[in-house]
Scaffold this motif. Sequence first.
Motif, PDB file in Angstrom:
ATOM      1  N   THR A 486     -64.982  56.622  63.245  1.00 37.98           N
ATOM      2  CA  THR A 486     -65.901  57.289  64.055  1.00 37.98           C
ATOM      3  C   THR A 486     -65.150  57.575  65.390  1.00 37.98           C
ATOM      4  O   THR A 486     -64.261  56.939  65.841  1.00 37.98           O
ATOM      5  CB  THR A 486     -67.147  56.349  64.587  1.00 37.98           C
ATOM      6  N   ASN A 488     -65.330  58.577  69.191  1.00 38.84           N
ATOM      7  CA  ASN A 488     -66.460  58.510  70.429  1.00 38.84           C
ATOM      8  C   ASN A 488     -66.147  59.489  71.973  1.00 38.84           C
ATOM      9  O   ASN A 488     -66.686  59.078  72.810  1.00 38.84           O
ATOM     10  CB  ASN A 488     -66.093  57.161  70.967  1.00 38.84           C
ATOM     11  N   ASN A 489     -65.274  60.302  71.231  1.00 42.92           N
ATOM     12  CA  ASN A 489     -65.299  61.618  72.423  1.00 42.92           C
ATOM     13  C   ASN A 489     -65.153  62.936  71.765  1.00 42.92           C
ATOM     14  O   ASN A 489     -65.480  62.872  70.828  1.00 42.92           O
ATOM     15  CB  ASN A 489     -63.796  61.007  73.287  1.00 42.92           C
TER      16      ASN A 489
END
Length: 558
Positions: A486, A488-489
Amino acid sequence: MKTKDIYKNFILLNTPRILSLQDRNIHSSTYGCFDKIYWHYKTIADFPSATYQQPVWGLALLYENDFQGNIYYKQQNLLQWIEAALLYWSAIQHKDGSFDEWFLNERSFCATAFTTLAVTETFLLLIENLQEETKSNMREAIIQAGDWLLTHNNAAVANQMLAAMHSLYNIWLITRQEKYNKGWKEKKETVLKSQDDEGWFPEYGGADLGYSSMHLEILAGFYKRTNEQDILCAAKKLINFIEPFICPDGSVGAECGSRNTQHFFPYGLEVFSSCIPEAKRILEKVIPAMENDPCVSPQRIDDKYLSYFYINSFIKSFLHNNASAELLAKASRLQEIYICKNAKLLSVTRSDLFCIVSGFWNGAIKIYYQGKIVYVNLGYAGKINNRYVSSFTLSESSTIEKKTGEGIAVCTSGKFVYVNNMENTRKCIFLFKIANATIFYFRPVAAIFNRWLKKRKIYSRQKAGLTLTRAIHIEKNAIRIHDIITKNNTETFNSLIFELNTASAYSPSGQIFSKADLLTHDATTGKSIESLLNSNGRVEVSTDLTFDRTMSVRFEAK
């Protein structure tokens, strides 16, 4: 080929290589130095690394022991070169008794402990052969080194603590001063207390399989000198820890240890094989590998580690084996599933299948089938804005559990990190060299920098904005690896691939070629992993491996 012949071939092949590293010109100011990069190539290094002096011990053993093919036995020239090596060691010693390894004015605990061990062993072995002036100079230098070791420790690195313990014991034998007798006992107490209940000693926060063999090596030499029973007990626990992680090709599960080392030193096993049956079983795997595929031999080691450890270990192993009775014992059946929860390590041995999983390193896995390495998956590596990132780092959480029936589940989760390579050091090399020659003369300044450098290059792991969650399920004839990455930015990946042979932390004793480096992940999908991650912010990658006479791999990313 017999075991002792395997050792002897390595010794006779590599001793000329060791002597070629030494400055043997009696008129040279660096006469006796083994750091050829310093004394011969000159412009590359501006100080001699003391740790290169350690082969003096092996050369002393060759001088003292006669066997077929040993052209060095009682050779006067060799004795002179040994004396030159001892005197050069004392010449490069700091006034406080310490020595440098990686940079000028470092005052390294590692260099001081290990070189003092090699020098004191040489001194004790050749004391009747050395010139009086040499003996006088060496006693003074040995005492200075001992005084420094008495007041310094490096509890995070057990191999160095063990070397300091043995060094202080030898200094006590040489001087009979009570402070050294007290000192080695204190070091022994400290390092034995650090041994985990699972049998391993700490190396930068975890269990390292390669350095475990160095722990065993030092314990063996110390046990031969002292016959201390608590040392024998510690060795037995350590051997029981090592055994399940010896791979079918005779190597250790290198990438799964805390320092990613591929080293393996046989001397400790040789010594303890007479009283610990498990040591014999390990040798039955390791020794044939040296002959058929030298995965743990000096042939794949650079000059640095050949000088540091390998030449001495193989000479000692040959001499001990040469005086021993029957060595190899038929291996008995090992425990099929071996879980070390504290070390966060798993090994599974089932018929033709063998695998090692590291919960310490975020689910890194190595698989052997029918005796051959067939699959390595250390996670993922890639680039974000031309900065290198890797998921091969410390897990933030990990569990290893045996399920109902024959199943085993490993679950790990951890952040990707930016790999801290040596680029910044190279950019600042001019300022670094100025500091070496000026402010590092002040011991507190050098000590502060040394701690900062280790934190920066070994411990520090700057987290990137993505996470790898890995679940590994091991069944009787199948292994499934399910990854969720995943992001996150909003940063864009330039590339993202399977990781095969890289550590996020700097390890000077890693990065040795092995057959596993030739493996590739050939499976492809319609879109690359980084394309899916960039567009969706999340990607799932599943790898299914089945083992039924042959191995098959199915790969899916979505």
